[in-house]
Design an enzyme around this catalytic site. Structure first.
Site, mmCIF file in Angstrom:
data_model
loop_
_atom_site.group_PDB
_atom_site.id
_atom_site.type_symbol
_atom_site.label_atom_id
_atom_site.label_comp_id
_atom_site.label_asym_id
_atom_site.label_seq_id
_atom_site.Cartn_x
_atom_site.Cartn_y
_atom_site.Cartn_z
ATOM 1 N N HIS A 120 25.968 74.218 41.012
ATOM 2 C CA HIS A 120 27.205 74.130 41.848
ATOM 3 C C HIS A 120 28.499 73.671 41.322
ATOM 4 O O HIS A 120 28.392 72.540 40.608
ATOM 5 C CB HIS A 120 26.773 73.350 43.098
ATOM 6 C CG HIS A 120 28.005 73.268 44.091
ATOM 7 N ND1 HIS A 120 28.547 71.968 44.392
ATOM 8 C CD2 HIS A 120 28.596 74.304 44.856
ATOM 9 C CE1 HIS A 120 29.578 72.266 45.240
ATOM 10 N NE2 HIS A 120 29.473 73.658 45.661
ATOM 11 N N GLU B 141 24.581 82.419 50.189
ATOM 12 C CA GLU B 141 24.458 80.751 49.940
ATOM 13 C C GLU B 141 24.569 80.068 51.233
ATOM 14 O O GLU B 141 25.271 80.267 52.241
ATOM 15 C CB GLU B 141 25.728 80.338 49.346
ATOM 16 C CG GLU B 141 25.717 79.075 48.803
ATOM 17 C CD GLU B 141 26.875 78.676 47.779
ATOM 18 O OE1 GLU B 141 26.956 79.494 46.778
ATOM 19 O OE2 GLU B 141 27.825 77.543 47.606
ATOM 20 N N ASP C 215 29.206 82.698 50.683
ATOM 21 C CA ASP C 215 28.748 81.426 51.060
ATOM 22 C C ASP C 215 29.161 81.264 52.494
ATOM 23 O O ASP C 215 30.164 81.452 53.095
ATOM 24 C CB ASP C 215 29.413 80.577 50.261
ATOM 25 C CG ASP C 215 29.184 78.947 50.460
ATOM 26 O OD1 ASP C 215 28.231 78.778 50.992
ATOM 27 O OD2 ASP C 215 29.613 78.181 49.689
ATOM 28 N N GLU D 147 23.397 72.691 46.891
ATOM 29 C CA GLU D 147 24.612 71.741 46.772
ATOM 30 C C GLU D 147 24.441 70.539 47.472
ATOM 31 O O GLU D 147 25.280 69.630 47.108
ATOM 32 C CB GLU D 147 25.809 72.465 46.635
ATOM 33 C CG GLU D 147 26.261 72.937 48.405
ATOM 34 C CD GLU D 147 27.650 73.661 48.485
ATOM 35 O OE1 GLU D 147 27.583 74.861 48.260
ATOM 36 O OE2 GLU D 147 28.454 72.967 48.697
ATOM 37 N N GLU E 139 30.289 78.258 38.188
ATOM 38 C CA GLU E 139 30.957 78.538 39.198
ATOM 39 C C GLU E 139 32.213 78.012 39.064
ATOM 40 O O GLU E 139 32.476 76.655 38.564
ATOM 41 C CB GLU E 139 30.483 77.895 40.623
ATOM 42 C CG GLU E 139 31.407 78.174 41.912
ATOM 43 C CD GLU E 139 30.832 77.509 43.188
ATOM 44 O OE1 GLU E 139 29.897 76.671 43.032
ATOM 45 O OE2 GLU E 139 31.327 77.870 44.105
HETATM 46 MG MG LIG Z 1 28.976 76.479 48.654
#
Ligand SMILES: [Mg+2]
Length: 365
Positions: free
Chosen positions: A299, A223, A197, A249, A319
């Site tokens: 998310h 991400e 990420d 997200e 997640e």
């Molecule tokens: Mg993230």
């Protein structure tokens, strides 16, 4: 008829211990804003949104503006309530805190529909295609030393996870990120699924260069490699990189999903139930991902997403963001156990979760 009699809100907020910073900011505070919607007959639905910033403003918006419009309504009319709130709030935000507030209320109404009918949400969504949901562990902040990073990934593995996500965009540039990635891959071997990420930190050219060098370490997805609003940059990345692109997200509503999909700017859509407008909106977003034949992986907020992940056959996993573990454990008394990276979808009505009101009342006082 079971009309909504009252809506109560509780704000839980805690300081984050240690230095948890990603590539673009430090997380100092986290918390949940909990909504309880109660019917005339005393049935109760639970909704949550979470906050790093603005939990108190979100609470006030619900208490003073949203709750009075929802009280007296039929909780089964989630579509009508959503549309009414969308029009009511449109001038003060079609993204952001207004939508965090709307999401928490909408989730509470869906939970209530489950409580009234006695059905778990996945059955109300029309499918129990999966009863066990894969979960990945998420953390690995860029503020960590390499030793701290390896230690946390080691903890994820000890806790039974086979899929992990950590942050890139470390100070020192992409060669430092590649070094951290190499160390994790070498320490834990080819069996560990690694996701990365970048938290909005790069431009498309840097992201493409990084992914090209990172691909030898077998990355499940990268991400938010560029600023979330740089949809053209996301598209450029996706077209140039063999590493799949995860994002979403920071988008809100079906309209945000539509823009990412129409412009070819996502492989794995990660919109957030506690932000996008709740379950009413997530059902539409999940359907859009199916129309585009891409993956759906909501998310964060894993325990809100289990029923959606169960019902949509193109979904990937939940997640588990480790900095929220303690909040989850305190706020609920019956969280399903995550074992070996899987969790059973609760079979009780609605979300299947029960609040720890003793803790919540004390912590929010
Ligand atoms: Mg993230």
């Amino acid at each position: 008829m079971n009309r909504i009699r009252k809506i109560e809100t509780y704000l839980i907020s805690t300081e984050v211990a240690g230095a948890c910073a990603d590539a673009t900011r430090k997380v100092d505070k986290i918390g949940f804003l909990i909504v309880r919607a109660t019917t005339e007959e005393g049935l109760e639905g639970i909704g949550i949104t979470y906050n790093e910033i603005g939990g108190d403003a979100t609470k006030q918006l619900i208490d003073t503006s949203i709750a009075p419009r929802v009280i007296g309504k039929d909780p089964f009319c989630t579509e009508d309530i959503w549309n009414d709130l969308f029009q009511y709030l449109r001038g003060v935000g079609r993204k952001g805190l207004s939508f965090c507030a709307m999401s928490a209320v909408d989730i509470a109404l869906w939970d209530l529909k489950g409580k009234i009918t006695g059905l778990p949400l996945n059955r109300m969504f029309g499918s129990t295609v999966r009863e066990r949901i894969p979960v990945y562990a998420s953390g690995g902040w860029t503020s960590y030393s390499d030793e701290e990073l390896l230690k946390e990934i080691g903890r994820f593995v000890e806790d039974g996870y086979t899929k992990v996500k950590f942050k890139v965009g470390a100070a020192g540039g992409i060669s430092r990120d590649l070094e951290r990635l190499r160390k994790v891959r070498e320490a834990f071997g080819p069996g560990l699924e690694i996701m990365l990420d970048a938290n909005n930190c790069w431009d498309a050219a840097t992201a493409i260069r990084f992914a090209d060098r990172a691909k030898e370490y077998d990355i499940a997805f990268l991400e938010e490699p560029v600023f979330a609003d740089d949809i053209e940059g996301l598209r450029r990345f996706r077209e140039a990189s063999v590493v799949p692109l995860a994002t979403g997200e920071h988008e809100y509503t079906r309209f945000g999903a539509r823009d990412l999909l129409l412009r070819g700017a996502v492989d794995i859509l990660q919109m957030d139930t506690a932000r996008v407008g709740g379950i009413t909106e997530m059902l539409k977003i999940a359907a859009l991902t199916q129309a585009w034949n891409i993956k759906f992986a909501p998310h964060c907020m894993e325990f809100l997403n289990l029923h959606l992940l169960s019902a949509f056959a193109n979904s990937l996993y939940a997640e588990r963001l480790y900095i929220f573990n303690e909040v989850w454990d305190h706020v609920f008394v019956n969280l399903p156990k995550i074992e070996k990276g899987y969790v059973e979808v609760p079979k009780g009505p609605g979300l299947g979760l029960e609040l720890n009101m003793e803790f919540i009342k004390k912590a929010s006082a």
